[in-house]
Write a protein that holds these residues in place. Structure first.
Motif, PDB file in Angstrom:
ATOM      1  N   ASP A   1      17.653  -9.080  -1.986  1.00 16.89           N
ATOM      2  CA  ASP A   1      16.320  -9.575  -2.361  1.00 16.89           C
ATOM      3  C   ASP A   1      15.543  -8.588  -3.223  1.00 16.89           C
ATOM      4  OD1 ASP A   1      15.676  -7.729  -0.347  1.00 16.89           O
ATOM      5  OD2 ASP A   1      13.959  -8.906   0.327  1.00 16.89           O
TER       6      ASP A   1
ATOM      7  N   ASN B   1      11.762 -20.834  -3.245  1.00 20.02           N
ATOM      8  CA  ASN B   1      10.410 -20.328  -3.010  1.00 20.02           C
ATOM      9  C   ASN B   1      10.463 -19.154  -2.049  1.00 20.02           C
ATOM     10  OD1 ASN B   1       9.170 -22.300  -4.645  1.00 20.02           O
ATOM     11  ND2 ASN B   1       9.238 -23.775  -2.952  1.00 20.02           N
ATOM     12  N   LYS B   2       9.705 -18.121  -2.332  1.00 20.50           N
ATOM     13  CA  LYS B   2       9.788 -16.871  -1.593  1.00 20.50           C
ATOM     14  C   LYS B   2       9.624 -17.051  -0.085  1.00 20.50           C
ATOM     15  CE  LYS B   2       7.989 -12.155  -1.544  1.00 20.50           C
ATOM     16  NZ  LYS B   2       7.021 -11.199  -2.172  1.00 20.50           N
ATOM     17  N   LYS B   3       8.687 -17.905   0.348  1.00 17.50           N
ATOM     18  CA  LYS B   3       8.372 -18.043   1.770  1.00 17.50           C
ATOM     19  C   LYS B   3       9.259 -19.048   2.501  1.00 17.50           C
ATOM     20  CE  LYS B   3       3.522 -16.711   1.215  1.00 17.50           C
ATOM     21  NZ  LYS B   3       2.095 -17.108   1.429  1.00 17.50           N
TER      22      LYS B   3
ATOM     23  N   LYS C   1      15.312 -13.715  -6.669  1.00 17.62           N
ATOM     24  CA  LYS C   1      14.415 -14.627  -5.978  1.00 17.62           C
ATOM     25  C   LYS C   1      15.202 -15.925  -5.798  1.00 17.62           C
ATOM     26  CE  LYS C   1      10.085 -17.218  -6.655  1.00 17.62           C
ATOM     27  NZ  LYS C   1      10.644 -18.561  -7.022  1.00 17.62           N
TER      28      LYS C   1
END
Length: 364
Positions: free
Chosen positions: A223, A230-232, A227
């Protein structure tokens, strides 16, 4: 013990997720060497060799324990779209299962033998005592799988920094798998470092892809380099068939002898995947490069490595981070992802070896 004779290097519980109509008995098979399409392959007779891990059954039993725990997690992932929390017990089990699956296959064993054979023949190619006999023999490990598993078991902690996500296929196109299902790749170094191996477990930009059923893939990744979605979000939805097709080509290139799929694939669909993949498939599994010393003609440096898969992979849901683009490659052979973690693991291994040595001396 007869039950330990047939040893599967790809677990049956895993292949059952790709079985025809989920009947857990038959599976679609495409043999790559003969280019033969089989609709109803006997699942229990896939991806195994007699006494592959040895006749004592010890390695087979230990791998079976990991499979038992991993299968429970796989079932929950498939049924609930469940993604275990990073560094939870379930996450670590998944990671250990994936790492071992990457190195316990027939392909991995044959790669280790090829490296050993090429290395020894490179070292002794000018030795008058044996040079005329080298082409007549093949040099192999007695049990290559046990050798590589013992090495990898001690370095698994260097992969604990890899993040992971579940890829869910939201298209009508399905995933395949193979007899060498874990795909080690490195999109970051593929375009920057053309020589050597870019998929060591400590390497910057490492990616591990594993299809878990026709609709789901796991990806473990660096990481600090990529990416993914979506990151979350721990789940990434694929809506573009190009991504699914690219991952299927990747699985086919990574396969050794067979690719596997369910009843929803017909022969023309599989041949389309194979025809796109075959130009990338490797004739040789490993390379041994020798660099002669300029100062001493009797001295040389030998570089051994497994040949990477390189297909110029592009996936819409994976982006290279801006901070990774400024990474300086230089002329190093190995680019370590996490120096501090690697040093800590190496220090632990040294301390463990010393303690084990002292303990053995006391017991003698």
């Amino acid at each position: 013990m007869p039950e330990k004779k047939k040893q599967h290097f790809v677990p049956r519980f895993y292949l059952k997720n790709f079985s025809n109509n989920l009947n857990k008995k038959t599976i679609g098979v495409f043999n790559l060497e003969r280019e033969r399409f089989i609709v109803h392959g006997d699942l229990k007779n896939q991806a195994y060799k007699d006494y592959f891990y040895g006749k004592d059954g010890e390695i087979e039993s230990e791998l079976g324990k990991i499979e038992t725990e991993a299968s429970k997690i796989f079932n929950k992932i498939i049924e609930e779209c469940y993604v275990p929390t990073y560094l939870s017990e379930s996450h670590i089990v998944l990671l250990i299962f994936t790492i071992f699956l990457a190195v316990r296959t027939e392909y991995s064993a044959d790669t280790q033998n090829e490296i050993l054979d090429k290395m020894v023949k490179t070292i002794f190619k000018d030795d008058p005592r044996v040079k005329d006999e080298l082409d007549k023999i093949v040099i192999e490990y007695t049990n290559p799988s046990a050798f590589i598993l013992s090495i990898v078991a001690s370095i698994i902690p260097i992969t604990f920094d890899l993040k992971y996500k579940l890829i869910v296929n939201n298209t009508d196109c399905l995933f395949i798998t193979s007899d060498n299902p874990v795909i080690r790749y490195n999109q970051f170094l593929e375009k920057r470092k053309p020589y050597g191996s870019n998929v060591g477990f400590a390497t910057k930009g490492l990616q591990l892809f594993l299809p878990i059923n026709p609709k789901m893939f796991l990806i473990f990744y660096d990481d600090s380099t990529y990416k993914v979605g979506n990151k979350k979000d721990s789940v990434v939805l694929i809506n573009d068939e190009k991504d699914v097709k690219a991952l299927n080509v990747l699985s086919c290139v990574n396969a050794y002898k067979n690719i596997y799929f369910n009843h929803q694939f017909n022969e023309s669909m599989i041949r389309e995947i194979y025809n796109k993949a075959k130009k990338y498939r490797k004739e040789q599994k490993a390379s041994v490069d020798e660099y002669r010393s300029i100062e001493n003609e009797n001295s040389s440096l030998i570089h051994l490595y497994e040949r990477d898969i390189r297909i110029n992979l592009k996936l819409s849901f994976i982006k290279e981070l801006k901070k990774a683009k400024g990474f300086k490659i230089g002329n190093r052979v190995v680019h370590v992802r996490n120096e501090k973690l690697l040093d800590a693991v190496e220090e632990f291994r040294k301390e463990f070896a010393i303690k084990n040595f002292n303990s053995n001396k006391i017991n003698q």
